[in-house]
Write an enzyme that holds these catalytic residues in place. Structure first.
Site, PDB file in Angstrom:
ATOM      1  N   HIS A 123      13.478  -5.113 -14.341  1.00 29.02           N
ATOM      2  CA  HIS A 123      14.930  -5.059 -14.543  1.00 29.02           C
ATOM      3  C   HIS A 123      15.650  -4.932 -13.194  1.00 29.02           C
ATOM      4  O   HIS A 123      16.628  -5.656 -12.935  1.00 29.02           O
ATOM      5  CB  HIS A 123      15.263  -3.863 -15.444  1.00 29.02           C
ATOM      6  CG  HIS A 123      16.726  -3.609 -15.610  1.00 29.02           C
ATOM      7  ND1 HIS A 123      17.437  -4.048 -16.710  1.00 29.02           N
ATOM      8  CD2 HIS A 123      17.624  -2.952 -14.825  1.00 29.02           C
ATOM      9  CE1 HIS A 123      18.701  -3.675 -16.591  1.00 29.02           C
ATOM     10  NE2 HIS A 123      18.839  -3.004 -15.461  1.00 29.02           N
ATOM     11  N   GLU A 124      15.171  -4.037 -12.344  1.00 27.10           N
ATOM     12  CA  GLU A 124      15.831  -3.852 -11.047  1.00 27.10           C
ATOM     13  C   GLU A 124      15.651  -5.061 -10.143  1.00 27.10           C
ATOM     14  O   GLU A 124      16.558  -5.424  -9.386  1.00 27.10           O
ATOM     15  CB  GLU A 124      15.302  -2.585 -10.367  1.00 27.10           C
ATOM     16  CG  GLU A 124      15.561  -1.310 -11.143  1.00 27.10           C
ATOM     17  CD  GLU A 124      17.015  -1.124 -11.529  1.00 27.10           C
ATOM     18  OE1 GLU A 124      17.897  -1.538 -10.738  1.00 27.10           O
ATOM     19  OE2 GLU A 124      17.271  -0.574 -12.614  1.00 27.10           O
TER      20      GLU A 124
ATOM     21  N   HIS B  50      18.261  -7.533 -10.888  1.00 24.43           N
ATOM     22  CA  HIS B  50      19.513  -7.242 -10.180  1.00 24.43           C
ATOM     23  C   HIS B  50      19.452  -7.786  -8.749  1.00 24.43           C
ATOM     24  O   HIS B  50      20.431  -8.356  -8.244  1.00 24.43           O
ATOM     25  CB  HIS B  50      19.750  -5.732 -10.126  1.00 24.43           C
ATOM     26  CG  HIS B  50      20.264  -5.148 -11.409  1.00 24.43           C
ATOM     27  ND1 HIS B  50      21.323  -5.686 -12.102  1.00 24.43           N
ATOM     28  CD2 HIS B  50      19.869  -4.049 -12.115  1.00 24.43           C
ATOM     29  CE1 HIS B  50      21.556  -4.964 -13.174  1.00 24.43           C
ATOM     30  NE2 HIS B  50      20.689  -3.960 -13.208  1.00 24.43           N
TER      31      HIS B  50
ATOM     32  N   GLU C  99      24.059  -5.866 -16.789  1.00 23.67           N
ATOM     33  CA  GLU C  99      22.865  -5.138 -17.208  1.00 23.67           C
ATOM     34  C   GLU C  99      22.100  -5.890 -18.289  1.00 23.67           C
ATOM     35  O   GLU C  99      20.866  -5.881 -18.312  1.00 23.67           O
ATOM     36  CB  GLU C  99      23.247  -3.744 -17.703  1.00 23.67           C
ATOM     37  CG  GLU C  99      23.827  -2.825 -16.641  1.00 23.67           C
ATOM     38  CD  GLU C  99      22.841  -2.509 -15.531  1.00 23.67           C
ATOM     39  OE1 GLU C  99      21.620  -2.585 -15.780  1.00 23.67           O
ATOM     40  OE2 GLU C  99      23.290  -2.183 -14.420  1.00 23.67           O
TER      41      GLU C  99
ATOM     42  N   ASP D  43      18.171  -7.202 -18.244  1.00 25.75           N
ATOM     43  CA  ASP D  43      17.202  -6.973 -19.316  1.00 25.75           C
ATOM     44  C   ASP D  43      16.529  -8.273 -19.738  1.00 25.75           C
ATOM     45  O   ASP D  43      15.311  -8.337 -19.910  1.00 25.75           O
ATOM     46  CB  ASP D  43      17.902  -6.352 -20.530  1.00 25.75           C
ATOM     47  CG  ASP D  43      18.114  -4.862 -20.397  1.00 25.75           C
ATOM     48  OD1 ASP D  43      17.512  -4.254 -19.489  1.00 25.75           O
ATOM     49  OD2 ASP D  43      18.870  -4.300 -21.208  1.00 25.75           O
TER      50      ASP D  43
END
Length: 414
Positions: free
Chosen positions: A282-283, A286, A354, A358
């Site tokens: 997930h990070e 980003h 976000e 995901d």
């Protein structure tokens, strides 16, 4: 109305329009408005995700913590309003003596500390709740130290911003909103760039993720996703919290992917390891989409629009009424109110970003079971409300709820 006020108002309208158009254009271009396929999500029943005792504990904490937080927010706004929109704050600042620059800093510090003291009971109750429910490991002494340090950092940053604003007003006169808008945008970008290396180390210690299976997997996912990753850092979050988390901060040469040491240490078995990999993926999503930079440039555009609106409000006053330390309580009250009113927009954009992270993480790992377990563990660890009221989620929710994230995961991988 003087000629200078007319010119200032026109410049303010121009800055407001340019900032608003830039914000809308950047949001339309950079924010993922349809991050997953299909129509309306069908959310799972919270009783199918969480055990009855888990739900009871989560709701007991989250409902109390929510009311404490909202009450503290209301009190902080009332305090800011009383100091800023009555003569009280101006009269108190007028008593300060010393050079102009010192009076600016003292005025910011005074207003900030008054607000901090008057909302301190709510912060104390909040920390007591976190200790009682096992969410915090931080001693009271350490907590007070962090709180004071946070206030000090805020005072320094706010003082710099206000000195820059007053400088633009005093030197620019008729066209100060144009100069101030550009300067504020620059400060937002510079602040976001240097935050990981100047501010974060004041509160935490960081060290590289040790070599091993987890580091190898992180680097492999980064390579597959096309993320240029020099290192992954571990932060000593466990001395404050029991929560599991990770985050990306900075951009360019200051970009960091940071894992909580709680998260790294939670790998008790293969299932727990899969949940950690889901967080990391997930990070990395980003990082792949430069989401910190996206937030920075949209925030800079929003700040320009805010300067334009501030210029319109101030154009009804004489310069000697607002370009002085005595005006600081009023300016801080405006900033406080504007930040609360902007929350639905900021959090609405954040939820879209976000959600995309995901979706990318699910596609990178293909591990539905670990993702669902992660959402369960995150909520149980943080004692979050899995089904907050719609208006509350719209205003204050920076992430999708756990039930929404689980429904999205099934939509992607089933």
């Amino acid at each position: 109305m003087t000629g200078a006020q007319v010119s200032s108002r026109r410049a303010s309208w121009a800055v407001l329009i340019v900032g608003a158009v830039a914000f809308v254009a950047l949001a339309w271009w950079l924010i993922p408005w349809h991050p997953y396929p299909g129509g309306v999500l069908v959310l799972p029943d919270e009783r199918d995700v969480f055990a009855p005792r888990e739900l009871e504990r989560m709701l007991a904490f989250s409902s109390t913590a929510r009311w404490v937080s909202r009450a503290g927010l209301v009190v902080s706004l009332v305090v800011a309003g009383v100091l800023g929109f009555t003569s009280l704050g101006r009269r108190l600042v007028a008593r300060l003596r010393g050079p102009w620059l010192l009076r600016v800093v003292l005025a910011v510090a005074g207003v900030t500390l008054v607000g901090w003291v008057l909302t301190l009971p709510f912060s104390v109750v909040s920390h007591h709740l976190r200790l009682r429910y096992g969410l915090s490991r931080q001693s009271w002494g350490s907590w007070v130290g962090d709180s004071l340090l946070n206030q000090a950092v805020g005072i320094v940053i706010t003082s710099i911003a206000l000195v820059a604003l007053f400088g633009c007003i005093r030197l620019g006169r008729r066209w100060w909103p144009v100069v101030a808008g550009g300067l504020v945008a620059l400060l937002v970008v510079v602040g976001s760039f240097v935050y990981p290396v100047l501010i974060e180390p004041l509160f935490n210690d960081f060290e590289p993720l040790p070599r091993g299976e987890l580091r190898s997997e992180v680097m492999a996912i980064a390579d597959r996703e096309g993320v240029d990753l020099d290192d992954v850092l571990v932060v000593d979050a466990s001395r404050r919290t029991t929560s599991l988390n990770a985050y990306v901060t900075g951009f360019g040469s200051t970009r960091r992917v940071v894992l909580y040491d709680n998260l790294v240490d939670s790998q008790r078995d293969a299932a727990a390891h899969g949940a950690v990999i889901s967080v990391v993926a997930h990070e990395l999503a980003h990082a792949k989409h430069d989401d910190v930079l996206v937030g920075t440039v949209t925030g800079a555009a929003g700040a320009v629009a805010a300067v334009g609106m501030l210029g319109l409000l101030l154009s009804y006053r004489r310069q000697d009424e607002y370009a002085t330390p005595e005006a600081i309580p009023m300016l801080l009250a405006v900033f406080a109110l504007a930040s609360v009113l902007a929350m639905p927009v900021e959090n609405g954009l954040s939820r879209q970003v976000e959600t995309r992270a995901d979706v990318d993480a699910l596609r990178a790992t293909g591990d539905l079971e670990s993702f669902v377990r992660l959402q369960h563990d995150l909520d149980v660890r943080s004692l979050s409300d899995p089904s907050p009221q719609a208006w509350s989620q719209w205003w204050f929710g920076s992430h999708p709820t756990s039930l929404q994230r689980i429904a999205i995961a099934h939509r992607i991988l089933d």
